[in-house]
Scaffold this motif. Structure first.
Motif, mmCIF file in Angstrom:
data_model
loop_
_atom_site.group_PDB
_atom_site.id
_atom_site.type_symbol
_atom_site.label_atom_id
_atom_site.label_comp_id
_atom_site.label_asym_id
_atom_site.label_seq_id
_atom_site.Cartn_x
_atom_site.Cartn_y
_atom_site.Cartn_z
ATOM 1 N N MET A 240 0.887 -1.190 -0.043
ATOM 2 C CA MET A 240 0.005 0.115 -0.121
ATOM 3 C C MET A 240 0.842 1.309 -0.019
ATOM 4 O O MET A 240 0.340 2.322 -0.317
ATOM 5 C CB MET A 240 -1.017 -0.054 1.146
ATOM 6 C CG MET A 240 -2.191 -0.869 1.057
ATOM 7 S SD MET A 240 -3.359 -0.323 -0.252
ATOM 8 C CE MET A 240 -3.625 1.332 0.449
ATOM 9 N N ALA A 243 4.011 4.256 -4.528
ATOM 10 C CA ALA A 243 3.341 5.164 -5.512
ATOM 11 C C ALA A 243 2.251 4.499 -6.377
ATOM 12 O O ALA A 243 1.124 5.339 -6.753
ATOM 13 C CB ALA A 243 4.375 5.932 -6.187
ATOM 14 N N ASP A 244 2.462 3.274 -6.944
ATOM 15 C CA ASP A 244 1.522 2.653 -7.947
ATOM 16 C C ASP A 244 0.385 2.696 -7.370
ATOM 17 O O ASP A 244 -0.926 2.619 -8.047
ATOM 18 C CB ASP A 244 2.220 1.438 -8.585
ATOM 19 C CG ASP A 244 3.089 1.509 -9.799
ATOM 20 O OD1 ASP A 244 3.410 2.777 -10.015
ATOM 21 O OD2 ASP A 244 3.765 0.514 -10.308
ATOM 22 N N SER A 246 -1.206 4.341 -5.163
ATOM 23 C CA SER A 246 -2.049 5.651 -5.018
ATOM 24 C C SER A 246 -2.450 5.935 -6.366
ATOM 25 O O SER A 246 -3.763 6.517 -6.530
ATOM 26 C CB SER A 246 -0.975 6.648 -4.448
ATOM 27 O OG SER A 246 -0.698 6.346 -3.156
ATOM 28 N N GLU A 247 -1.554 5.966 -7.391
ATOM 29 C CA GLU A 247 -1.816 6.161 -8.788
ATOM 30 C C GLU A 247 -3.142 5.351 -9.046
ATOM 31 O O GLU A 247 -3.999 5.874 -9.837
ATOM 32 C CB GLU A 247 -0.868 5.794 -9.693
ATOM 33 C CG GLU A 247 -0.986 5.820 -11.397
ATOM 34 C CD GLU A 247 -1.707 7.105 -11.685
ATOM 35 O OE1 GLU A 247 -2.451 6.970 -12.783
ATOM 36 O OE2 GLU A 247 -1.717 8.200 -10.965
ATOM 37 N N ILE A 249 -5.418 3.686 -7.399
ATOM 38 C CA ILE A 249 -6.801 4.026 -6.780
ATOM 39 C C ILE A 249 -7.147 5.172 -7.420
ATOM 40 O O ILE A 249 -8.408 5.524 -7.541
ATOM 41 C CB ILE A 249 -6.507 4.037 -5.282
ATOM 42 C CG1 ILE A 249 -6.289 2.719 -4.736
ATOM 43 C CG2 ILE A 249 -7.706 4.378 -4.725
ATOM 44 C CD1 ILE A 249 -5.710 2.579 -3.291
ATOM 45 N N ASP A 250 -6.348 6.379 -7.422
ATOM 46 C CA ASP A 250 -6.754 7.678 -7.945
ATOM 47 C C ASP A 250 -7.441 7.273 -9.476
ATOM 48 O O ASP A 250 -8.534 7.964 -9.627
ATOM 49 C CB ASP A 250 -5.732 8.601 -7.978
ATOM 50 C CG ASP A 250 -5.217 9.236 -6.583
ATOM 51 O OD1 ASP A 250 -6.077 8.863 -5.672
ATOM 52 O OD2 ASP A 250 -4.263 9.712 -6.656
#
Length: 263
Positions: A240, A243-244, A246-247, A249-250
């Motif tokens: 979690m 950075a991948d 976060s990207e 999910i966004d």
């Protein structure tokens, strides 16, 4: 063909996907000592390749792999130490495939027998032509396929694996799918396309997630259930932080394609 290591397993790199091709076609790609060494070297080189996304294991000629080189083995009659070293060497190759940080996909045509079938079972994924056939046939020459049994019984139900091991009978590609030995069987002319499709599905995902996932799956297999869940929770929490994620999910929330960077 002479056993030169740089010729026995050909390597072709394209877009961070490595294709390794067994190259003893006249010997049905039998796993000679030199072939095992060449495979070991190729998979050892994958360990520190941060850009690698997937490996395809293919073969030249009429067969995927006929297993160990019986003529070479026969030339060492009576030398138990030699045989022990040989089978342990083969086992190290198989473990290197499992330890490869990215998915390894077997592209199977023709026949895959004995240690060749073991090779298919060891790969993370396998796609075969409809005409492909599989057997662990050592029993036919009086030799139980003990080392292939390790990989086979980790893919196929025990009863189906044991039937193959004690009868030496071939199964077709459709049966191999049903039994869990391979993922897909496709018309012969569509084999390359099917492999490419599977590779494409993998490389479209986050490299962090794929590498994390492969390592996690194999490690938890040997754990008791409670320990496996604790370990999986730790791995998932660490994942979690990437950075991948976060990207990803966004992108899901914003209804757009994700742009994974491997971080």
């Amino acid at each position: 063909m002479q056993d030169h290591a740089d010729e026995l397993v050909l390597a072709e790199r394209r877009d961070d996907v490595l294709t390794l091709t067994l190259n003893r076609p006249d010997q049905f790609n039998a796993l000679s000592e030199s072939m095992l060494d060449a495979l070991q070297a190729r998979f050892d080189a994958c360990r520190d390749d941060a850009a690698l996304r997937a490996v395809v294991l293919a073969a030249r000629g009429r067969a995927f792999c006929a297993g160990h080189d019986l003529k070479q083995m026969r030339s060492h009659e009576g030398d138990q130490d030699y045989y022990q070293t040989l089978f342990r060497r083969c086992g190290r190759v198989m473990q290197s495939i499992a330890a490869c940080p990215v998915p390894v996909i077997a592209r199977v045509h023709g026949t895959a027998t004995a240690a060749g079938c073991q090779l298919v079972a060891t790969c993370d994924l396998a796609v075969a032509a409809d005409s492909a056939r599989f057997a662990v046939s050592g029993i036919n020459v009086g030799l139980f396929c003990s080392t292939p049994a390790v990989a086979l019984t980790r893919n196929v139900s025990l009863k189906n694996a044991f039937e193959m091991l004690v009868t030496g009978q071939f199964i077709g590609a459709a049966q191999a799918v049903e039994r869990g030995l391979i993922n897909h069987a496709v018309p012969d002319a569509e084999l390359d396309g099917a492999v490419a499709g599977l590779v494409g599905a993998i490389v479209s995902k986050s490299p962090v997630a794929v590498r994390t996932g492969k390592a996690m799956v194999y490690r938890q297999l040997g754990m008791p259930l409670a320990q496996a869940y604790d370990y999986a929770a730790d791995v998932m929490a660490g994942n979690m932080m990437a950075a991948d994620v976060s990207e990803g999910i966004d992108a899901f929330i914003q209804k757009r394609p994700a742009r994974f960077t491997g971080r």
